[in-house]
Scaffold this active site. Structure first.
Site, PDB file in Angstrom:
ATOM      1  N   PRO A  62       0.790  -1.224   0.000  1.00 50.22           N
ATOM      2  CA  PRO A  62       0.000   0.000   0.000  1.00 50.22           C
ATOM      3  C   PRO A  62       0.829   1.285   0.000  1.00 50.22           C
ATOM      4  O   PRO A  62       1.840   1.392   0.697  1.00 50.22           O
ATOM      5  CB  PRO A  62      -0.812  -0.100   1.291  1.00 50.22           C
ATOM      6  CG  PRO A  62      -0.117  -1.105   2.116  1.00 50.22           C
ATOM      7  CD  PRO A  62       0.526  -2.065   1.172  1.00 50.22           C
ATOM      8  N   ASN A  63       0.325   2.212  -0.773  1.00 53.81           N
ATOM      9  CA  ASN A  63       0.835   3.582  -0.881  1.00 53.81           C
ATOM     10  C   ASN A  63       2.112   3.691  -1.702  1.00 53.81           C
ATOM     11  O   ASN A  63       2.567   4.812  -1.969  1.00 53.81           O
ATOM     12  CB  ASN A  63       1.023   4.227   0.516  1.00 53.81           C
ATOM     13  CG  ASN A  63      -0.280   4.350   1.259  1.00 53.81           C
ATOM     14  OD1 ASN A  63      -1.235   4.903   0.727  1.00 53.81           O
ATOM     15  ND2 ASN A  63      -0.351   3.799   2.456  1.00 53.81           N
TER      16      ASN A  63
ATOM     17  N   ARG B 218       5.524  12.289  -2.632  1.00 53.68           N
ATOM     18  CA  ARG B 218       5.616  12.825  -1.269  1.00 53.68           C
ATOM     19  C   ARG B 218       6.817  12.196  -0.580  1.00 53.68           C
ATOM     20  O   ARG B 218       7.302  11.162  -0.986  1.00 53.68           O
ATOM     21  CB  ARG B 218       4.369  12.443  -0.442  1.00 53.68           C
ATOM     22  CG  ARG B 218       3.076  12.935  -0.977  1.00 53.68           C
ATOM     23  CD  ARG B 218       2.590  14.153  -0.189  1.00 53.68           C
ATOM     24  NE  ARG B 218       1.391  14.718  -0.812  1.00 53.68           N
ATOM     25  CZ  ARG B 218       0.172  14.239  -0.624  1.00 53.68           C
ATOM     26  NH1 ARG B 218      -0.008  13.227   0.196  1.00 53.68           N
ATOM     27  NH2 ARG B 218      -0.854  14.773  -1.219  1.00 53.68           N
TER      28      ARG B 218
ATOM     29  N   TYR C 173      11.763   8.398   0.871  1.00 55.08           N
ATOM     30  CA  TYR C 173      11.607   7.368  -0.154  1.00 55.08           C
ATOM     31  C   TYR C 173      12.290   7.696  -1.484  1.00 55.08           C
ATOM     32  O   TYR C 173      12.233   6.890  -2.416  1.00 55.08           O
ATOM     33  CB  TYR C 173      10.111   7.094  -0.395  1.00 55.08           C
ATOM     34  CG  TYR C 173       9.411   6.578   0.848  1.00 55.08           C
ATOM     35  CD1 TYR C 173       9.799   5.387   1.438  1.00 55.08           C
ATOM     36  CD2 TYR C 173       8.372   7.300   1.440  1.00 55.08           C
ATOM     37  CE1 TYR C 173       9.184   4.912   2.581  1.00 55.08           C
ATOM     38  CE2 TYR C 173       7.742   6.834   2.581  1.00 55.08           C
ATOM     39  CZ  TYR C 173       8.154   5.640   3.157  1.00 55.08           C
ATOM     40  OH  TYR C 173       7.546   5.176   4.290  1.00 55.08           O
TER      41      TYR C 173
ATOM     42  N   ASN D 123       7.918  -5.964  -1.049  1.00 49.46           N
ATOM     43  CA  ASN D 123       7.859  -4.825  -0.138  1.00 49.46           C
ATOM     44  C   ASN D 123       6.391  -4.669   0.220  1.00 49.46           C
ATOM     45  O   ASN D 123       5.613  -4.060  -0.531  1.00 49.46           O
ATOM     46  CB  ASN D 123       8.402  -3.554  -0.792  1.00 49.46           C
ATOM     47  CG  ASN D 123       8.389  -2.376   0.175  1.00 49.46           C
ATOM     48  OD1 ASN D 123       7.839  -2.480   1.283  1.00 49.46           O
ATOM     49  ND2 ASN D 123       8.981  -1.261  -0.232  1.00 49.46           N
TER      50      ASN D 123
ATOM     51  N   ALA E  10       3.315  -1.001   4.742  1.00 43.19           N
ATOM     52  CA  ALA E  10       2.840  -0.991   6.134  1.00 43.19           C
ATOM     53  C   ALA E  10       2.371  -2.368   6.605  1.00 43.19           C
ATOM     54  O   ALA E  10       2.438  -2.676   7.805  1.00 43.19           O
ATOM     55  CB  ALA E  10       1.720   0.031   6.279  1.00 43.19           C
TER      56      ALA E  10
ATOM     57  N   GLU F  86      12.678  -9.876   1.245  1.00 39.52           N
ATOM     58  CA  GLU F  86      11.895  -8.729   1.717  1.00 39.52           C
ATOM     59  C   GLU F  86      12.737  -7.470   1.518  1.00 39.52           C
ATOM     60  O   GLU F  86      13.919  -7.453   1.893  1.00 39.52           O
ATOM     61  CB  GLU F  86      11.582  -8.942   3.203  1.00 39.52           C
ATOM     62  CG  GLU F  86      10.885  -7.771   3.875  1.00 39.52           C
ATOM     63  CD  GLU F  86      10.718  -8.008   5.389  1.00 39.52           C
ATOM     64  OE1 GLU F  86      10.983  -9.137   5.883  1.00 39.52           O
ATOM     65  OE2 GLU F  86      10.330  -7.042   6.065  1.00 39.52           O
TER      66      GLU F  86
ATOM     67  N   HIS G 160      12.840  -3.080   1.828  1.00 38.32           N
ATOM     68  CA  HIS G 160      12.275  -1.781   2.209  1.00 38.32           C
ATOM     69  C   HIS G 160      13.174  -0.677   1.685  1.00 38.32           C
ATOM     70  O   HIS G 160      14.409  -0.750   1.848  1.00 38.32           O
ATOM     71  CB  HIS G 160      12.119  -1.667   3.722  1.00 38.32           C
ATOM     72  CG  HIS G 160      11.192  -2.713   4.245  1.00 38.32           C
ATOM     73  ND1 HIS G 160       9.830  -2.636   4.061  1.00 38.32           N
ATOM     74  CD2 HIS G 160      11.429  -3.894   4.851  1.00 38.32           C
ATOM     75  CE1 HIS G 160       9.269  -3.718   4.551  1.00 38.32           C
ATOM     76  NE2 HIS G 160      10.221  -4.505   5.042  1.00 38.32           N
TER      77      HIS G 160
ATOM     78  N   ARG H  49      13.737   4.579  11.998  1.00 34.44           N
ATOM     79  CA  ARG H  49      12.479   5.324  12.007  1.00 34.44           C
ATOM     80  C   ARG H  49      11.685   5.019  13.285  1.00 34.44           C
ATOM     81  O   ARG H  49      12.256   4.670  14.294  1.00 34.44           O
ATOM     82  CB  ARG H  49      11.705   5.003  10.722  1.00 34.44           C
ATOM     83  CG  ARG H  49      12.516   5.363   9.480  1.00 34.44           C
ATOM     84  CD  ARG H  49      11.774   5.077   8.203  1.00 34.44           C
ATOM     85  NE  ARG H  49      10.560   5.882   8.102  1.00 34.44           N
ATOM     86  CZ  ARG H  49       9.582   5.664   7.216  1.00 34.44           C
ATOM     87  NH1 ARG H  49       9.676   4.637   6.376  1.00 34.44           N
ATOM     88  NH2 ARG H  49       8.531   6.446   7.183  1.00 34.44           N
TER      89      ARG H  49
HETATM   90  O1  CA2 Z   1      10.668   1.720   3.400  1.00 28.22           O
HETATM   91  C1  CA2 Z   1       9.802   1.041   2.848  1.00 28.22           C
HETATM   92  O2  CA2 Z   1       9.917   0.578   1.722  1.00 28.22           O
HETATM   93  C2  CA2 Z   1       8.470   0.818   3.576  1.00 28.22           C
HETATM   94  O3  CA2 Z   1       8.050  -0.525   3.300  1.00 28.22           O
HETATM   95  C3  CA2 Z   1       7.485   1.812   2.999  1.00 28.22           C
HETATM   96  C4  CA2 Z   1       6.125   1.801   3.685  1.00 28.22           C
HETATM   97  C5  CA2 Z   1       6.273   1.880   5.202  1.00 28.22           C
HETATM   98  O4  CA2 Z   1       5.005   1.731   5.821  1.00 28.22           O
HETATM   99  C6  CA2 Z   1       7.227   0.840   5.735  1.00 28.22           C
HETATM  100  O5  CA2 Z   1       7.365   1.023   7.128  1.00 28.22           O
HETATM  101  C7  CA2 Z   1       8.592   0.959   5.077  1.00 28.22           C
HETATM  102  C8  CA2 Z   1       5.269   2.984   3.228  1.00 28.22           C
HETATM  103  C9  CA2 Z   1       5.128   3.119   1.764  1.00 28.22           C
HETATM  104  C10 CA2 Z   1       4.442   4.432   1.493  1.00 28.22           C
HETATM  105  O6  CA2 Z   1       5.119   5.075   0.453  1.00 28.22           O
HETATM  106  C11 CA2 Z   1       4.869   6.377   0.238  1.00 28.22           C
HETATM  107  C12 CA2 Z   1       5.575   6.958  -0.771  1.00 28.22           C
HETATM  108  C13 CA2 Z   1       5.401   8.289  -1.030  1.00 28.22           C
HETATM  109  C14 CA2 Z   1       4.468   9.043  -0.318  1.00 28.22           C
HETATM  110  C15 CA2 Z   1       3.766   8.458   0.698  1.00 28.22           C
HETATM  111  C16 CA2 Z   1       3.953   7.107   0.968  1.00 28.22           C
END
Ligand code: CA2
Length: 149
Positions: A13-14, A21, A26, A77, A80, A101, A103, A110
């Protein structure tokens, strides 16, 4: 001539918002850029790529079930859901192909809740904090493991 082996890259997700953002966390690359990174990595390794993103937990579970008999490797990946999902863990536990896996961010630098993964105990390797290069590294690792048979 044999068909090249298939590597699946599943994103949770996301991650469709990548590049829009939080570039400080990221990076600036979009999901399309990430797909290109993975495509180049699988091309280099002589593998085929199935690249997906879903915002739904069940979508990840369904994709794992659908792919598990046809893939030579899996990069996931789960975003969340990494920190919450017993369902995805249970689905990964029955995958026999090498699974890594990934990230993008260093989850250990974090919030404390990101330091725990329900998935890490059932995969073959974990790569964090290397940005999109982490996916390249995961695919290279899968190529090595798949070649061992
Ligand atoms: O660091 C990673 O790849 C995560 O899997 C990314 C997840 C986060 O919940 C994990 O703890 C770590 C979140 C992905 C959301 O990605 C976004 C990208 C741009 C703007 C908002 C969210």
């Amino acid at each position: 001539m044999t068909t090249p082996s298939l590597v699946a890259v599943l994103n949770g997700p996301n991650l469709n918002l990548l590049g829009e953002r939080q570039p400080e966390v990221y990076g600036h690359e979009t999901l399309d850029d990430l797909r290109d990174v993975c495509r180049r990595a699988t091309d280099r390794a002589g593998l085929l790529l199935d690249f997906r993103q879903t915002n739904h937990e069940g979508g990840l579970v369904d994709a794992i079930h659908e792919l598990r008999h046809t893939i030579s490797g899996l990069v996931i990946n789960a975003a969340a859901y990494t920190h919450t999902s017993v369902a995805i863990r249970d689905a990964l536990a029955v995958v026999t192909a090498p699974t890594i896996e990934v990230h993008l961010s260093n989850v250990h630098r974090r919030e404390p809740f990101r330091g725990h993964s329900y998935l890490s105990a059932v995969v073959d390797g974990v790569i964090v904090g290397c940005g999109t290069q982490g996916y390249e590294l995961a695919i290279a690792r899968i190529a090595r493991l798949a070649a061992r048979g």
